[in-house]
Scaffold this motif. Sequence first.
Motif, PDB file in Angstrom:
ATOM      1  N   VAL A  96       0.862  -1.181   0.000  1.00 25.83           N
ATOM      2  CA  VAL A  96       0.000   0.000   0.000  1.00 25.83           C
ATOM      3  C   VAL A  96       0.896   1.228   0.000  1.00 25.83           C
ATOM      4  O   VAL A  96       1.822   1.340   0.826  1.00 25.83           O
ATOM      5  N   LEU A  97       0.643   2.160  -0.914  1.00 20.41           N
ATOM      6  CA  LEU A  97       1.436   3.386  -1.023  1.00 20.41           C
ATOM      7  C   LEU A  97       0.666   4.532  -0.380  1.00 20.41           C
ATOM      8  O   LEU A  97      -0.493   4.796  -0.728  1.00 20.41           O
ATOM      9  N   LEU A  98       1.305   5.218   0.555  1.00 21.07           N
ATOM     10  CA  LEU A  98       0.662   6.299   1.291  1.00 21.07           C
ATOM     11  C   LEU A  98       1.374   7.622   1.027  1.00 21.07           C
ATOM     12  O   LEU A  98       2.601   7.709   1.098  1.00 21.07           O
ATOM     13  N   GLU A  99       0.573   8.666   0.718  1.00 23.54           N
ATOM     14  CA  GLU A  99       1.075  10.041   0.639  1.00 23.54           C
ATOM     15  C   GLU A  99       0.767  10.690   1.980  1.00 23.54           C
ATOM     16  O   GLU A  99      -0.375  10.676   2.442  1.00 23.54           O
ATOM     17  N   ASP A 114      -6.894  -0.830   5.182  1.00 31.40           N
ATOM     18  CA  ASP A 114      -8.172  -0.296   5.649  1.00 31.40           C
ATOM     19  C   ASP A 114      -8.143   1.220   5.809  1.00 31.40           C
ATOM     20  O   ASP A 114      -9.187   1.834   6.081  1.00 31.40           O
ATOM     21  N   ALA A 115      -6.974   1.830   5.672  1.00 30.40           N
ATOM     22  CA  ALA A 115      -6.843   3.269   5.896  1.00 30.40           C
ATOM     23  C   ALA A 115      -7.551   4.049   4.784  1.00 30.40           C
ATOM     24  O   ALA A 115      -7.720   3.571   3.662  1.00 30.40           O
ATOM     25  N   TRP A 137      -8.281   8.151   3.014  1.00 32.25           N
ATOM     26  CA  TRP A 137      -7.833   9.514   2.776  1.00 32.25           C
ATOM     27  C   TRP A 137      -8.256  10.389   3.962  1.00 32.25           C
ATOM     28  O   TRP A 137      -9.411  10.426   4.343  1.00 32.25           O
ATOM     29  N   GLY A 138      -7.301  11.081   4.558  1.00 28.85           N
ATOM     30  CA  GLY A 138      -7.592  11.940   5.688  1.00 28.85           C
ATOM     31  C   GLY A 138      -7.322  11.325   7.043  1.00 28.85           C
ATOM     32  O   GLY A 138      -7.329  12.025   8.059  1.00 28.85           O
ATOM     33  N   ASP A 139      -7.069  10.015   7.086  1.00 25.56           N
ATOM     34  CA  ASP A 139      -6.826   9.356   8.367  1.00 25.56           C
ATOM     35  C   ASP A 139      -5.463   9.736   8.949  1.00 25.56           C
ATOM     36  O   ASP A 139      -4.508  10.051   8.209  1.00 25.56           O
ATOM     37  N   ALA A 140      -5.387   9.697  10.279  1.00 19.81           N
ATOM     38  CA  ALA A 140      -4.094   9.828  10.943  1.00 19.81           C
ATOM     39  C   ALA A 140      -3.268   8.558  10.685  1.00 19.81           C
ATOM     40  O   ALA A 140      -3.805   7.480  10.479  1.00 19.81           O
ATOM     41  N   TRP A 141      -1.923   8.740  10.683  1.00 20.37           N
ATOM     42  CA  TRP A 141      -1.034   7.611  10.456  1.00 20.37           C
ATOM     43  C   TRP A 141       0.219   7.774  11.301  1.00 20.37           C
ATOM     44  O   TRP A 141       0.710   8.903  11.445  1.00 20.37           O
ATOM     45  N   PRO A 142       0.755   6.690  11.879  1.00 18.73           N
ATOM     46  CA  PRO A 142       0.213   5.317  11.863  1.00 18.73           C
ATOM     47  C   PRO A 142      -0.893   5.160  12.899  1.00 18.73           C
ATOM     48  O   PRO A 142      -0.983   5.955  13.842  1.00 18.73           O
ATOM     49  N   PRO A 143      -1.698   4.136  12.753  1.00 20.53           N
ATOM     50  CA  PRO A 143      -2.769   3.887  13.732  1.00 20.53           C
ATOM     51  C   PRO A 143      -2.201   3.274  14.999  1.00 20.53           C
ATOM     52  O   PRO A 143      -1.101   2.719  15.009  1.00 20.53           O
ATOM     53  N   ALA A 144      -2.981   3.358  16.058  1.00 20.23           N
ATOM     54  CA  ALA A 144      -2.601   2.665  17.291  1.00 20.23           C
ATOM     55  C   ALA A 144      -2.955   1.187  17.107  1.00 20.23           C
ATOM     56  O   ALA A 144      -4.105   0.839  16.851  1.00 20.23           O
ATOM     57  N   LEU A 145      -1.975   0.322  17.211  1.00 22.43           N
ATOM     58  CA  LEU A 145      -2.196  -1.123  16.995  1.00 22.43           C
ATOM     59  C   LEU A 145      -2.142  -1.867  18.323  1.00 22.43           C
ATOM     60  O   LEU A 145      -1.480  -1.446  19.265  1.00 22.43           O
TER      61      LEU A 145
END
Length: 338
Positions: free
Chosen positions: A298-301, A327-328, A330-338
């Motif tokens: 998955v490629l994330l900007e 599952d992420a 557009w607009g989500d915070a990254w990285p998620p709490a796992l």
Amino acid sequence: MNAPLTPYSPASPADTLRAALAGLLDGLPPTQAARAVDRLIASYRGSTPTDAPILRDRADVAAYAAYRMPATFEAVRSALGALADAAPEGWAPGSQVDVGGGTGAAVWAVADTWAGERPVTVLDWAEPALALGRELAGSCAQLTSVRWQRSRIGSALTIESTDLVTVSYVLKELTADDRRAVVDAAAAAASPDGAVVVVEPGTPDGYERIIEARRSLIDAGFHVAAPCPHSEACPIVPGTDWCHFSARVSRSSLHRQVKGGSLAYEDEKFSYVAATRFAPERPAARITRRPQIRKGQVLLELCEAEGALGRETVTKRHGPLYRAARDADWGDAWPPAL
């Protein structure tokens, strides 16, 4: 004769609003509603700011509310969700002033984000919009005490002290001087634990207005809570790109009639800034484009906390992080709490 609005309901504000809007155009011929929406869209997309209300009468307001309120609601609710994530645990606005709120989409979005009643004032210069907003709010128990106040939105604007000021889809209608005055008034009105949220269309010029508002809020001592994970200058080189996000909106029959489409939804593009008097809990980065899902990666900007743009490739070998990336959105915070 308009059908009576749905009485108080235990449904969520989002569901209650949809139900109220569904019956809003009863008695108004569909062709008349479509013509009103076409004319109003042309007015709003014009390049000349106006100092007179665009919404002139109930037919105008009913048609435009049925057409635009769902999109405005979803965009503002998305921005408020990011603010809620950045606020300390348990924080909720004890009061709200909605500047240029018209029929009150941002008021409904706040009610859907934080439970409970609070003092709310909607300021707008279009009396027909305020009247319909008051009528719609009568279907939601959380909103029955909202004050709907006629006020010119411009350089002479004064706002009473409040915990949350919302300014959504308003700045385009104003001159440059009035835009600055409105943002300055919003900043001055925010309480010591307060916030200001500004939302504009997700276009290059909408983004420019948000950047202008963002600078003014930072100069007034605010922290940027969202979407940026920092309060540094925006890292986007002017003219090369613009920061915007997307909210999914269910399309009514009026939407399909005006736009000639058949899909049951559309995506509302918007730009926003949420700024706070308090220090927000910001993520390490925020996803600024739709994630690109490729085979095994998955490629994330990203916009990063250091005030720079970045890219991250998450692969299967990252295990739970890879599943989160798939599952992420557009607009989500990254990285998620796992």
